[in-house]
Motif scaffolding. Structure first.
Motif, PDB file in Angstrom:
ATOM      1  N   SER A   9       0.860  -1.182   0.000  1.00  0.00           N
ATOM      2  CA  SER A   9       0.000   0.000   0.000  1.00  0.00           C
ATOM      3  C   SER A   9       0.897   1.233   0.000  1.00  0.00           C
ATOM      4  O   SER A   9       1.833   1.324   0.790  1.00  0.00           O
ATOM      5  CB  SER A   9      -0.870   0.025   1.267  1.00  0.00           C
ATOM      6  N   ASN A  12       1.302   5.352   2.961  1.00  0.00           N
ATOM      7  CA  ASN A  12       2.302   6.034   3.800  1.00  0.00           C
ATOM      8  C   ASN A  12       3.585   6.352   3.045  1.00  0.00           C
ATOM      9  O   ASN A  12       4.600   6.679   3.655  1.00  0.00           O
ATOM     10  CB  ASN A  12       2.614   5.196   5.046  1.00  0.00           C
ATOM     11  N   HIS A  68      -8.688  -0.050  -3.015  1.00  0.00           N
ATOM     12  CA  HIS A  68      -9.402  -0.356  -1.772  1.00  0.00           C
ATOM     13  C   HIS A  68     -10.307   0.837  -1.508  1.00  0.00           C
ATOM     14  O   HIS A  68      -9.839   1.878  -1.056  1.00  0.00           O
ATOM     15  CB  HIS A  68      -8.382  -0.574  -0.647  1.00  0.00           C
ATOM     16  N   MET A  70     -12.526   2.836   0.397  1.00  0.00           N
ATOM     17  CA  MET A  70     -13.045   3.171   1.724  1.00  0.00           C
ATOM     18  C   MET A  70     -13.944   4.403   1.552  1.00  0.00           C
ATOM     19  O   MET A  70     -13.570   5.537   1.893  1.00  0.00           O
ATOM     20  CB  MET A  70     -11.884   3.443   2.689  1.00  0.00           C
ATOM     21  N   GLY A 144      -8.519   3.773   7.614  1.00  0.00           N
ATOM     22  CA  GLY A 144      -8.369   5.227   7.617  1.00  0.00           C
ATOM     23  C   GLY A 144      -6.927   5.680   7.627  1.00  0.00           C
ATOM     24  O   GLY A 144      -6.605   6.729   7.070  1.00  0.00           O
ATOM     25  N   GLY A 147       0.158   2.499   9.388  1.00  0.00           N
ATOM     26  CA  GLY A 147       1.012   2.524  10.566  1.00  0.00           C
ATOM     27  C   GLY A 147       0.343   2.148  11.880  1.00  0.00           C
ATOM     28  O   GLY A 147       0.877   2.426  12.953  1.00  0.00           O
ATOM     29  N   GLN A 148      -0.840   1.516  11.800  1.00  0.00           N
ATOM     30  CA  GLN A 148      -1.525   1.113  13.047  1.00  0.00           C
ATOM     31  C   GLN A 148      -1.123  -0.291  13.475  1.00  0.00           C
ATOM     32  O   GLN A 148      -0.500  -1.027  12.697  1.00  0.00           O
ATOM     33  CB  GLN A 148      -3.043   1.176  12.852  1.00  0.00           C
ATOM     34  N   GLY A 175      -1.310  -3.180   9.358  1.00  0.00           N
ATOM     35  CA  GLY A 175      -0.340  -3.587  10.385  1.00  0.00           C
ATOM     36  C   GLY A 175       0.383  -4.879  10.068  1.00  0.00           C
ATOM     37  O   GLY A 175       0.933  -5.534  10.949  1.00  0.00           O
ATOM     38  N   VAL A 176       0.352  -5.274   8.781  1.00  0.00           N
ATOM     39  CA  VAL A 176       1.003  -6.538   8.403  1.00  0.00           C
ATOM     40  C   VAL A 176       2.474  -6.278   8.037  1.00  0.00           C
ATOM     41  O   VAL A 176       2.784  -5.319   7.336  1.00  0.00           O
ATOM     42  CB  VAL A 176       0.284  -7.198   7.205  1.00  0.00           C
ATOM     43  N   VAL A 193      -1.429  -7.282   2.057  1.00  0.00           N
ATOM     44  CA  VAL A 193      -1.172  -5.857   1.890  1.00  0.00           C
ATOM     45  C   VAL A 193      -0.243  -5.420   3.013  1.00  0.00           C
ATOM     46  O   VAL A 193      -0.482  -5.746   4.179  1.00  0.00           O
ATOM     47  CB  VAL A 193      -2.489  -5.049   1.971  1.00  0.00           C
ATOM     48  N   THR A 196       3.382   0.445   5.710  1.00  0.00           N
ATOM     49  CA  THR A 196       4.546   0.946   6.441  1.00  0.00           C
ATOM     50  C   THR A 196       5.704  -0.054   6.452  1.00  0.00           C
ATOM     51  O   THR A 196       6.855   0.321   6.210  1.00  0.00           O
ATOM     52  CB  THR A 196       4.122   1.282   7.885  1.00  0.00           C
TER      53      THR A 196
HETATM   54  C1  DX5 Z   1      -5.796   1.540   6.008  1.00  0.00           C
HETATM   55  C2  DX5 Z   1      -5.469   1.003   4.609  1.00  0.00           C
HETATM   56  C3  DX5 Z   1      -4.304   0.047   4.626  1.00  0.00           C
HETATM   57  C4  DX5 Z   1      -3.031   0.682   5.182  1.00  0.00           C
HETATM   58  C5  DX5 Z   1      -1.978  -0.369   5.355  1.00  0.00           C
HETATM   59  O1  DX5 Z   1      -7.081   2.102   5.987  1.00  0.00           O
HETATM   60  O2  DX5 Z   1      -6.567   0.327   4.053  1.00  0.00           O
HETATM   61  O3  DX5 Z   1      -4.065  -0.436   3.295  1.00  0.00           O
HETATM   62  O4  DX5 Z   1      -2.579   1.677   4.291  1.00  0.00           O
HETATM   63  O5  DX5 Z   1      -0.859   0.285   5.903  1.00  0.00           O
HETATM   64  P1  DX5 Z   1      -0.038  -0.404   7.110  1.00  0.00           P
HETATM   65  O6  DX5 Z   1       0.512  -1.696   6.506  1.00  0.00           O
HETATM   66  O7  DX5 Z   1       1.007   0.599   7.439  1.00  0.00           O
HETATM   67  O8  DX5 Z   1      -1.035  -0.666   8.198  1.00  0.00           O
END
Ligand code: DX5
Ligand code: ZN
Length: 217
Positions: A9, A12, A68, A70, A144, A147-148, A175-176, A193, A196
């Protein structure tokens, strides 16, 4: 059986360099690009839409693009994303009243259908749509932001899907990274996916290879 695929993704990444950052990830061995589209309504953040995705596609002509979505109204953006030659249109079912109708429109537009659910949404809510889906996205963070922290308690959803729909592409997102990929692999996810963990690494190729080899088993 389903193939292990890694889709970084770029959320970030340095978005002022969306093209070169995306190209770098593909050059580092990514299987696809996971493009996070946020409308500021479904999630409290705002990223980019089809005009940006189309410009990116004009520069990166052959990579597999997954958007994706959202967004509150995924049916509004089908035509624009299809025009940008998006390959996989993954949308959240929570705000949609006619999910099957949206699935049909996505397919008519020539894109693969992905259904995404937030952490609080039970996976059983997807049962009635499963024969229309090419992919299921299980969020492992509240959508949203990148980096979580990875939510390991989402793994039973992945396990349940793999047991009941063995041929389905099951994607995890949020967070993967190398420290959380093992749980995803054991639960049965095959599309990974990572934002970060890949984008902010000084060796993205190494991270991508680690993720893929863990899932491929
Ligand atoms: C969050 C996104 C994710 C996010 C993943 O809403 O859908 O794709 O960017 O980023 P990391 O891997 O940093 O959580
Ligand atoms: Zn995402």
């Amino acid at each position: 059986s389903v193939k292990a695929k890694i889709g970084p993704s770029v959320l970030n990444a340095d978005l002022s360099q969306l093209y070169t950052e995306s190209q770098r990830l593909m050059d580092c061995g990514a299987d696809y690009l996971h493009l996070d589209v946020m409308d500021g309504n479904f999630v409290p953040n705002l990223t980019f839409g089809h005009p940006v995705v189309k410009c990116l596609r004009n520069k990166i002509t052959d990579a597999f693009f997954e958007t994706h979505m959202m967004v509150d109204k995924p049916e509004m953006w089908i035509e624009g994303m299809a025009d940008a030659r998006v390959d996989q249109y993954t949308f959240h079912t929570e705000p949609v009243s006619d999910v099957l109708g949206v699935c049909r429109k996505v397919k008519e537009a020539g894109m693969k259908v992905g259904l995404a659910i937030k952490p609080k949404t039970p996976v059983e809510t997807l049962v009635k749509y499963m024969d229309q889906a090419d992919l299921i996205l299980i969020m492992t963070v509240e959508p949203g932001f990148g980096g979580q922290k990875f939510m390991a308690d989402m793994m039973p959803k992945v396990k349940w899907l793999r047991e009941n729909y063995p041929g389905m592409d099951i994607e995890v997102d949020g967070g993967v990274g190398p420290s959380t990929i093992q749980a995803c692999a054991e639960a049965g996810a095959n599309m990974i996916v990572a934002g970060t963990a890949v984008v902010q690494s000084d060796n993205p190729q190494n991270v991508i290879e680690t993720l893929r080899s863990t899932v491929a088993g």
